[in-house]
Design a protein around this motif. Structure first.
Motif, PDB file in Angstrom:
ATOM      1  N   ILE A 188       2.881  -2.027  -3.773  1.00 30.51           N
ATOM      2  CA  ILE A 188       3.969  -1.654  -4.678  1.00 30.51           C
ATOM      3  C   ILE A 188       3.504  -0.587  -5.664  1.00 30.51           C
ATOM      4  CG2 ILE A 188       5.415  -2.518  -6.556  1.00 30.51           C
ATOM      5  CD1 ILE A 188       5.570  -5.162  -4.934  1.00 30.51           C
TER       6      ILE A 188
ATOM      7  N   ALA B 197       0.281  -7.098  -1.689  1.00 29.40           N
ATOM      8  CA  ALA B 197       1.654  -6.644  -1.949  1.00 29.40           C
ATOM      9  C   ALA B 197       1.738  -5.897  -3.269  1.00 29.40           C
ATOM     10  CB  ALA B 197       2.607  -7.836  -1.945  1.00 29.40           C
TER      11      ALA B 197
ATOM     12  N   ALA C 247       7.864   5.209  -0.665  1.00 31.68           N
ATOM     13  CA  ALA C 247       8.620   3.953  -0.672  1.00 31.68           C
ATOM     14  C   ALA C 247       8.987   3.519   0.747  1.00 31.68           C
ATOM     15  CB  ALA C 247       9.875   4.107  -1.528  1.00 31.68           C
ATOM     16  N   SER C 248       9.365   4.463   1.589  1.00 33.02           N
ATOM     17  CA  SER C 248       9.700   4.131   2.979  1.00 33.02           C
ATOM     18  C   SER C 248       8.476   3.635   3.739  1.00 33.02           C
ATOM     19  CB  SER C 248      10.272   5.359   3.688  1.00 33.02           C
ATOM     20  OG  SER C 248      11.447   5.779   3.069  1.00 33.02           O
TER      21      SER C 248
ATOM     22  N   ALA D 255       5.784   2.298   2.407  1.00 31.16           N
ATOM     23  CA  ALA D 255       5.407   1.006   1.832  1.00 31.16           C
ATOM     24  C   ALA D 255       6.303  -0.109   2.352  1.00 31.16           C
ATOM     25  CB  ALA D 255       5.468   1.077   0.313  1.00 31.16           C
ATOM     26  N   THR D 256       7.580   0.176   2.526  1.00 30.01           N
ATOM     27  CA  THR D 256       8.496  -0.835   3.057  1.00 30.01           C
ATOM     28  C   THR D 256       8.127  -1.215   4.480  1.00 30.01           C
ATOM     29  OG1 THR D 256      10.290  -0.035   1.655  1.00 30.01           O
ATOM     30  CG2 THR D 256      10.919  -1.334   3.579  1.00 30.01           C
ATOM     31  N   LEU D 257       7.880  -0.224   5.315  1.00 30.67           N
ATOM     32  CA  LEU D 257       7.521  -0.509   6.706  1.00 30.67           C
ATOM     33  C   LEU D 257       6.183  -1.238   6.812  1.00 30.67           C
ATOM     34  CD1 LEU D 257       8.638   2.818   8.408  1.00 30.67           C
ATOM     35  CD2 LEU D 257       9.785   0.597   8.477  1.00 30.67           C
TER      36      LEU D 257
ATOM     37  N   GLY E  98       4.721  -2.954   4.442  1.00 34.17           N
ATOM     38  CA  GLY E  98       4.867  -4.266   3.814  1.00 34.17           C
ATOM     39  C   GLY E  98       5.532  -5.270   4.726  1.00 34.17           C
ATOM     40  N   LEU E  99       6.596  -4.869   5.392  1.00 37.19           N
ATOM     41  CA  LEU E  99       7.272  -5.782   6.315  1.00 37.19           C
ATOM     42  C   LEU E  99       6.392  -6.155   7.503  1.00 37.19           C
ATOM     43  CD1 LEU E  99      10.887  -4.333   6.339  1.00 37.19           C
ATOM     44  CD2 LEU E  99      10.124  -6.508   5.371  1.00 37.19           C
TER      45      LEU E  99
ATOM     46  N   ALA F 242       3.268   2.658  -3.782  1.00 32.73           N
ATOM     47  CA  ALA F 242       4.597   3.195  -3.491  1.00 32.73           C
ATOM     48  C   ALA F 242       5.207   3.837  -4.733  1.00 32.73           C
ATOM     49  CB  ALA F 242       5.528   2.103  -2.973  1.00 32.73           C
TER      50      ALA F 242
END
Length: 62
Positions: A56, A52, A4-5, A7-9, A11-12, A59
């Motif tokens: 997701i 995206a 998840a971490s 994927a967040t980085l 993704g942003l 992730a």
């Protein structure tokens, strides 16, 4: 680092790069016919959803 971490980085960073690319291309498209503009913004507004959604799902571990 969890999925998840990561994927967040990713993704942003990816979304920021995508927005910069679309805004840069939009400067050129705004000088074209309205139908070309509509098609560009329709495509640009929806294409980001495919990578995206894959990110997701990754992730989430699926």
């Amino acid at each position: 680092m969890s999925r998840a971490s990561i994927a967040t980085l990713v993704g942003l960073a990816g979304f920021l790069a995508y927005v910069i690319a679309v805004v840069t291309l939009a400067d050129h498209v705004l000088q074209m016919h309205w139908a070309v503009q509509a098609l560009f913004f329709l495509v640009a507004g929806t294409v980001w959803a495919f990578p995206a959604s894959r990110l997701i799902l990754w992730a989430g571990g699926k």
